[in-house]
Enzyme design. Structure first.
Site, PDB file in Angstrom:
ATOM      1  N   ASP B  85      -6.447   5.327  -1.356  1.00 60.68           N
ATOM      2  CA  ASP B  85      -7.589   4.468  -1.618  1.00 60.68           C
ATOM      3  C   ASP B  85      -8.839   5.259  -1.224  1.00 60.68           C
ATOM      4  OD1 ASP B  85      -9.102   2.339  -2.263  1.00 60.68           O
ATOM      5  OD2 ASP B  85      -8.317   0.994  -0.727  1.00 60.68           O
ATOM      6  N   CYS B 272      18.402  -9.182   8.422  1.00 56.07           N
ATOM      7  CA  CYS B 272      18.074  -7.785   8.692  1.00 56.07           C
ATOM      8  C   CYS B 272      18.585  -7.374  10.076  1.00 56.07           C
ATOM      9  CB  CYS B 272      16.568  -7.542   8.591  1.00 56.07           C
ATOM     10  SG  CYS B 272      15.630  -8.038  10.043  1.00 56.07           S
TER      11      CYS B 272
HETATM   12 ZN   LIG Z   1      14.821 -10.210   9.659  1.00 52.45          ZN
END
Ligand SMILES: [Zn+2]
Ligand SMILES: [Mg+2]
Ligand SMILES: [Mg+2]
Ligand SMILES: [Zn+2]
Lengths: 655, 655
Positions: B85, B272
């Site tokens: 950017d 996760c």
């Molecule tokens: Zn998680």
């Protein structure tokens, strides 16, 4: 029985169930373990309780010997709570089992099962009524027999009755009166396999509404995460999953939004260790055994994550939102969700009126939520004025956005007197329909969001609400927008005799909130004309109401309802007739209550059946003497049914 | 430009973008890397491309030196594609930057950025039009300037224009004519931060509809997984996430259904490694730095999983279902979803008419899906009969469930002649409204599910469709159920002159399918009265249509539409006027086409702009000689716009 409820939302409960081998946090998923060939260490992937089949152990000589000598926990190498099934599944699959009910119950006790099961008859859906009735008689007889045989064993007793709601209810009621610890709801797998979710709702609701609230319910054979949220919202606490391994063997991945076939996968769908370590192509190349194991791990991970997410949703009060999201996974789940509108009266009793999270409108189904039904019922507690002015929605809270009020109005019927003298100002909005300006900070009337673009169901529903509401007023004035949006037939444009200045009177506000919260007239009973209203310096909102120096009640900032002080409790007690808002404790508990200690369910001998969880309640003795006051943790039915755990969190004793 | 589309659904694309440092699989999420203090190895968590800030590097002497000597890849220790950017963010935050446009573009080229960005003016939402126009002039000037300065550098050029759709469109169109490689859509963060999702839809749609299809679009600053599915469905390909670390620093967890605060967590919400290794309480106890890292890992895992799920959905054709689920996360997202109905005409052109997965109705918003709009448009291709009989829904395919046909009928208007001679039998159903029995196996008319319990929007929509449809018939007979459900005003009960026996004529069926698929009269052009229809022995369904021994076309079992054989292609070519259904290739490609090789976009010199992806198309040369035929991979606009990748998968050449 050692089941306790900690948090509630919808009909769902976060609780704990004590067993000889440990405490189960519910809602819980119990992986099914085959006693002869378990390979996956399911506890590594989140299992705190497992289920295995006592009949398979019984039938196999080696397994039986080992189980009898070393116990079932050693046999399947799982140290935590073990539930065993009795062979009913084999009965339903093969039509016959080689063991009697008495024998299998005794066997389960001998091998040290934590929760055993009697040998019920799993009557399938849609059989002839005659068969369902006949088999139900046997199921009930065997339940009775199991009780006679068992010694210390905790026992499941399965609700049967095919797809006949009245038979399910009858069975539930009869079993509920016997001394069982857990109630599975049986023979629903065929419904789930063929996506007959609406019938599943009927079966579950007709069962749970007739089971004791104080025992966990196990939705037997429900192992797909698609269904967990809806089932929990209906009051199911336990689930068993053979799906994790069966689907894995078939190269299919469970997801909360459905099933994915490995062959169709382009990307791995979740964040578990399998999905983040392999590509679909890699998995397809791995040999069958290893692949099955990996997919089973994914399936377990996803299923336990969903169960955790559900518990989280109950604690934060967003279970309906989760259910409404999950029920988009299949149109027949959506159909099932829609059918919950048939159970509004029941669901409203269990759903807590105050929640930590906001009410999110997710579609027409949200109109059927208990919060909406409850609001419209509680609106009946509020006396009518002579005139009413209907305003359109604005940002919330409405009374702080009165500069957004439009300037064009119409009358409905004649308006002959100046309405400004005795005029109720009510906002018309989706999904709550009618919100008097005085209630605009009460949960969930302020704490909700819905799209600006109303759907047709919302318009129709609000139109119906308005038709009824407006009958209470003799003069009706409505803003142009409301009339147009909700299809009201109006007369002429109405010009107010003096410039319209809308103000909310503080005294009217506190009385209306009290009426809405406790019942018609409670406002009058709590707050006479002399009370002193103290506002927050920072927000300008009402915080406390005093009688002279004595605090009566505090308006809780988070949800806009009253929390009693001692004087408020005394006034409520004087005003509300017994047993309204009461929890009646026995003599033993009286001193503890007076000291401000919390009230355990086992000390409660009576209570107002209409109490909801999280409500302000009065704690009294049998003579209706006020001992203390506090916040209910359970609803009235649950308080009466439970013998363990807290019923009321006492705020203050010494009254 | 090296962007290719592999799969399409809605306006979404699964594609690949070639850069000097590797190929990016899109839709892609680019984690934002702070050039001075990166700690997390984002590629370990799924990042294939990252974005960093060239201005921050430029401004810091050490960083600048290192970047200029060793390159940006070494500087931030990331070997894959890096997007930079330019400082526009700093410009929007602090109102000023100490570098010129030319300088920062040159600098990006020097440090070896893969895709650089010119220094545009990020005009915020809701500014005065005058300002938006004034700043747009500068943005466009700087874009031009950046092109003059750059040598080999791939360049972003950001679409601006505040919340003025016409300015966004104008900007997009002008930038699209210049030689840029990627188009970010800028200054939308304030909209997302304040849940102004409906305005976001306006901004994105007014931009993408005017950008070249052959370049990826980057929704700048969109790092919350809540918005990914909707944005991809609107045609966004790239996302950047600073959110993963910013939210982590603030103890917040990203989820596709919203944001969770660690302080409110009772359970970890996903599968996760963080959520399966820690409890919320454990995380709360860990020191800030480690905790931030763990939450950032969760945030990355969830975000990448969502991106994979989206790519999976595009490949299987279920992106709309995913979007409709995700847009229940917040009522303003639902509002945004509802506003997509304003873009039906455009969305229909991009959405492939044939998909691998079924159409699932998830609520009134599903009525606005391109499939519904397309069906109603294609129904206009079908000639009317004299009479019509309207039947209610049954299981699908309807023509195989005719035993479910009800027995009570009414007439609407007069029925004076025996209708059975020339009667169209049409099923009335949600969401497709009217389904002639002959089309009941065509995708998605057979491949859809919706709840039995219609919502009011569905009823209103179908009623509207019927009002129009019925005008085409002079005699109307309607089953009792249809009349009642959809509010049709009927005359008397209608008794058929002879027992009603509904049969679908095979010749009528194949002609109607061809008309529906290719346009009015195509059935006549393809299939005269002499054609021979061959059915599947197993299913009894039509499989092939022959002229004597010569195969004309095959009816594909999976979606009920025709796939041409050589003779069918020849007939279509004779019947459909140029350029209908044509893809015109240049001389170079002619021999390859004749050999049956697939057609690459760069060889196409003209085509029917109305071609959809996955349609049967004719491949011709400039003289409209038929060379080959095949299945389009892109739609007409895309075929013309792209210069890379396949445009048509050729079935057969040698014509
Ligand atoms: Zn998680
Ligand atoms: Mg909520
Ligand atoms: Mg689909
Ligand atoms: Zn996974």
């Amino acid at each position: 029985m050692d089941f306790e409820i900690k948090y509630k939302d919808a009909r769902g409960r976060v609780g704990t169930l004590k067993t000889p081998h440990g405490i189960i946090k519910t809602p819980a998923l119990m992986p099914v373990i085959h006693p002869g060939k378990q390979t996956l260490p399911v506890s590594d992937y989140g299992a705190e309780v497992v289920i295995t089949n006592a009949y398979l152990i019984y039938k196999n000589e080696d397994l039986r010997e080992k189980a009898l000598t070393e116990g079932v926990h050693k046999l399947i190498d799982f140290p935590g709570p073990i539930v065993t099934d009795s062979g009913s599944f084999q009965l339903s699959e093969y039509g016959d089992v080689q063991v009697s009910n008495r024998e299998i119950v005794k066997f389960q006790e001998k091998i040290g099962t934590d929760i055993g099961t009697s040998l019920d008859i799993p009557t399938p859906p849609s059989v002839k009524r005659e068969r369902a009735e006949r088999e139900l008689v046997i199921t009930l007889k065997r339940a009775q027999e199991a009780l006679e045989v068992r010694e210390e064993l905790m026992l499941n007793s399965v609700v049967q009755g095919s797809t006949y709601p009245d038979l399910r209810s009858e069975c539930a009621q009869k079993l509920g009166k016997m001394d069982f610890q857990v109630h599975p709801i049986g023979a629903v797998v065929p419904l789930m396999e063929s996506y007959r979710y609406q019938e599943l709702v009927e079966v579950v609701m007709s069962s749970v509404t007739h089971l004791p609230d104080s025992r966990p319910r196990h939705l037997m054979g429900a192992g797909h995460p698609m269904i967990f949220a809806l089932a929990v919202a209906m009051g199911c606490d336990l689930f068993d999953s053979a799906a994790y391994i069966l689907y894995a063997e078939d190269d299919r991945l469970l997801m909360p939004h459905g099933t994915l076939k490995l062959e169709n996968l382009y990307e791995m769908p979740c964040s578990c260790e399998v999905c983040t370590s392999y590509t679909p192509e890699e998995l397809r190349q791995i040999d069958k055994e290893k692949r099955t194991e990996l997919l089973a791990i994914h399936n377990l991970r996803v299923s336990f994550a969903e169960m955790r997410l559900i518990r989280q949703a109950i604690v934060e009060g967003s279970l309906w939102e989760l259910v409404e999201q999950r029920c988009r996974a299949h149109p027949f789940l959506l159909e099932a969700l829609r059918s919950l509108k048939n159970y509004s009266v029941d669901l409203e009793k269990y759903d807590p009126p105050y929640k930590k999270s906001a009410f999110f409108y997710t579609g027409p189904e949200s109109l059927n939520r208990p919060e909406v039904y409850r609001h419209l019922e509680r609106m009946k507690r509020i006396p009518f004025s002579k005139s009413v002015l209907l305003l359109p929605r604005s940002s919330k809270p409405y009374s702080e956005r009165l500069y957004e009020v439009p300037q064009k109005f119409y009358s409905i019927g004649d308006v002959v007197e100046n309405p400004l003298g005795d005029m109720q100002v009510t906002v018309v909005d989706v999904p709550f329909g009618i919100i008097p300006l005085e209630l605009d900070q009460v949960y969930p009337l302020a704490q909700n969001e819905s799209p600006d673009d109303y759907d047709e169901d919302s318009i129709k529903m609000v139109n119906g609400v308005l038709q009824e509401y407006l009958q209470g007023f003799s003069q009706i004035i409505v803003s142009e927008g409301v009339a147009e949006t909700f299809g009201l037939t109006v007369n002429d444009e109405y010009i107010f005799p003096e410039p319209l200045k809308i103000m909310v009177n503080d005294h009217k506000r506190i009385k209306m909130i009290a009426d809405y919260q406790f019942g018609t007239g409670a406002g009058e009973g709590l707050f006479n004309e002399e009370v002193k209203i103290v506002k927050s310096r920072k927000t300008g909102k009402i915080r406390h109401v005093y009688d002279g120096d004595e605090l009566i009640a505090t308006l809780r900032a988070s949800d806009g309802v009253f929390v009693m002080a001692k004087e408020g409790a005394r006034r409520l007690h004087r005003y509300l007739p017994y047993p309204k808002n009461r929890v009646v404790v026995n003599e033993d508990a009286e001193p503890f209550a007076r000291e401000g200690k919390s009230i355990f369910a086992k000390f409660v001998i009576n209570c107002d059946i209409d109490i909801h969880a999280k409500e302000e309640v009065l704690i009294v003795n049998e003579q209706d003497q006020l001992l203390a006051f506090g916040k209910s943790i359970l609803n009235g039915r649950e308080i009466l049914d439970f013998n363990t755990g807290q019923a009321v969190k006492t705020r203050k004793g010494g009254l």
